[in-house]
Design a protein around this motif. Structure first.
Motif, mmCIF file in Angstrom:
data_model
loop_
_atom_site.group_PDB
_atom_site.id
_atom_site.type_symbol
_atom_site.label_atom_id
_atom_site.label_comp_id
_atom_site.label_asym_id
_atom_site.label_seq_id
_atom_site.Cartn_x
_atom_site.Cartn_y
_atom_site.Cartn_z
ATOM 1 N N PHE A 65 10.133 64.619 40.963
ATOM 2 C CA PHE A 65 10.804 65.545 40.051
ATOM 3 C C PHE A 65 10.627 66.980 40.554
ATOM 4 O O PHE A 65 9.587 67.317 41.115
ATOM 5 C CB PHE A 65 10.238 65.452 38.629
ATOM 6 N N LEU A 115 4.257 59.822 39.195
ATOM 7 C CA LEU A 115 5.555 60.430 39.456
ATOM 8 C C LEU A 115 5.407 61.853 39.973
ATOM 9 O O LEU A 115 6.116 62.278 40.900
ATOM 10 C CB LEU A 115 6.397 60.420 38.176
ATOM 11 N N LEU A 165 15.966 63.553 37.896
ATOM 12 C CA LEU A 165 15.418 62.709 38.938
ATOM 13 C C LEU A 165 16.299 62.812 40.160
ATOM 14 O O LEU A 165 17.512 62.737 40.081
ATOM 15 C CB LEU A 165 15.350 61.262 38.446
ATOM 16 N N PRO A 214 10.134 68.579 33.228
ATOM 17 C CA PRO A 214 9.825 67.151 33.160
ATOM 18 C C PRO A 214 8.538 66.808 32.423
ATOM 19 O O PRO A 214 8.278 65.630 32.193
ATOM 20 C CB PRO A 214 9.712 66.746 34.637
ATOM 21 N N CYS A 222 14.472 68.977 35.462
ATOM 22 C CA CYS A 222 13.831 67.742 35.066
ATOM 23 C C CYS A 222 14.601 66.522 35.530
ATOM 24 O O CYS A 222 14.297 65.409 35.158
ATOM 25 C CB CYS A 222 13.652 67.685 33.547
ATOM 26 N N ARG A 238 14.829 57.184 33.748
ATOM 27 C CA ARG A 238 15.528 57.759 34.902
ATOM 28 C C ARG A 238 15.280 56.942 36.161
ATOM 29 O O ARG A 238 16.175 56.746 36.984
ATOM 30 C CB ARG A 238 15.072 59.205 35.116
ATOM 31 N N HIS A 240 11.135 59.481 31.812
ATOM 32 C CA HIS A 240 11.000 59.377 33.267
ATOM 33 C C HIS A 240 11.182 57.932 33.726
ATOM 34 O O HIS A 240 11.817 57.666 34.752
ATOM 35 C CB HIS A 240 9.623 59.882 33.711
ATOM 36 N N GLN A 265 13.134 67.519 27.120
ATOM 37 C CA GLN A 265 13.161 67.711 28.565
ATOM 38 C C GLN A 265 14.498 68.284 29.021
ATOM 39 O O GLN A 265 14.553 69.091 29.956
ATOM 40 C CB GLN A 265 12.864 66.389 29.269
#
Length: 348
Positions: free
Chosen positions: A346, A340, A8, A98, A6, A284, A281, A92
């Motif tokens: 990811f 994303l 980035l 993710p 998960c 990140r 997310h 996560q």
């Protein structure tokens, strides 16, 4: 060493830029807090608001509305969003996936189920000692119960897709039981439960705010102290064990904290979707790192900002009608997660 699934794929953020990002998030969150206090169905002048804030003991309509309605709601939105974001971040990390979160894995559904028992039935008769917090305790029990079932199944069947399906099925089962309870409940109780299910930070009392701040703050402080073990856990359980982390105890700690944060917010504000999954997310991306020494406070700040913005939109865009909070967070969070994933930022 393999990176966590998960995480980035981004270059580390220069250390000197991290305080600037924190400062920006803090400033934006403060602005949203002020806007949530100042904007409402009843308009007050700046002088009236300032007078009410500096003289809370003065009896006036402005003082009553600000201190009993708007300020508790604004504070609840900030802390509620922060706790949901922290809960999603922990899950996560735990599952190294993710696209998990308290709503997706059925934690919020479990909390909703137990709250439906409290709100739609008479099971709380005789529990007068715990009446002020019975919904919170029930939500905790529901969140932990669903998470234990998901973990028991996940321990036997490996695979992120299987885990997600189990979480969704648990959500459907909890929803089915809640629907059956609704069918047999009294009309007055049904109305209250339906309104609660829409999700809202309205109606918070100061005793609930203090409960939110003290208990949730203690959990967040504990999580921040566990940032290094969380970083080690991202690289795999074997690596974390080699660094001296007690894996069994640490896994329990992550789940207890995640369920406590999600269950507490759900019990008071109702089920709020997507913040727990989307905000980690966003953190990140914003910080460009998977270092939990930065992500834990960063995700909390960003979660508070997003929840405050969504709450402001929910109660002002169609005023005097207030929109369901989860609808706004879904419109906000779903496109972000889809974008994303489509950009393959990811590893799944």
């Amino acid at each position: 060493m393999r990176s966590a699934e998960c995480c980035l794929d981004a270059r580390p953020l220069p250390v000197r830029r991290a305080p600037l990002v924190f400062a920006l998030l803090g400033l934006l969150t403060l602005i949203m807090l002020i806007l949530n206090v100042a904007i409402g169905s009843i308009n007050f002048s700046t002088a009236e608001i300032w007078q009410a804030l500096t003289s809370p003991s003065e009896a006036s309509t402005t003082t009553t509305i600000l201190w009993n309605i708007r300020i508790p709601r604004a504070i609840a939105a900030v802390f509620g969003g922060a706790y949901l974001a922290a809960s999603g971040l922990l899950l996560q990390i735990y599952f190294r996936n993710p696209i998990v979160g308290p709503y997706i894995l059925g934690i919020s559904s479990g909390a909703t189920l137990m709250v439906s028992f409290v709100m739609l039935t008479s099971v709380t008769v005789g529990w007068t000692l715990f009446t002020p917090f019975i919904s919170t305790l029930a939500a905790f029990a529901g969140a932990y119960g669903v998470m234990l079932v998901v973990l028991a199944i996940a321990s036997r069947v490996k695979g992120g897709v299987t885990l997600l399906i189990v979480g969704l099925m648990m959500g459907y089962l909890c929803g089915a039981v809640s629907a059956i309870l609704t069918a047999f409940a009294e009309k007055e109780k049904i109305k209250g439960f339906v309104l609660w299910q829409l999700g809202s930070f309205s109606g918070f009392k100061w005793d609930e705010i203090w409960l939110l701040v003290i208990i949730g703050g203690a959990i967040l402080a504990l999580l921040y102290l566990q940032s290094k073990p969380l970083n080690a856990f991202l690289l795999g359980e074997e690596y974390a064990a080699s660094m001296g982390v007690n894996i069994r105890r640490f896994r329990i700690l992550i789940l207890l904290c995640s369920c406590a944060l999600a269950g507490m917010v759900t019990s008071m504000a109702g089920p709020v979707a997507f913040i727990g999954m989307a905000v980690p997310h966003m953190a990140r991306l914003g910080f460009g790192t998977s270092d939990n020494r930065i992500l834990v406070p960063g995700a909390c700040l960003m979660g508070g900002l997003v929840a405050s913005l969504c709450d402001l939109i929910a109660r002002t865009v169609m005023a005097p009608v207030e929109l369901p909070l989860s609808s706004i967070t879904a419109f906000f969070g779903a496109p972000i997660v889809i974008t994303l994933l489509l950009k393959r930022r990811f590893k799944l």
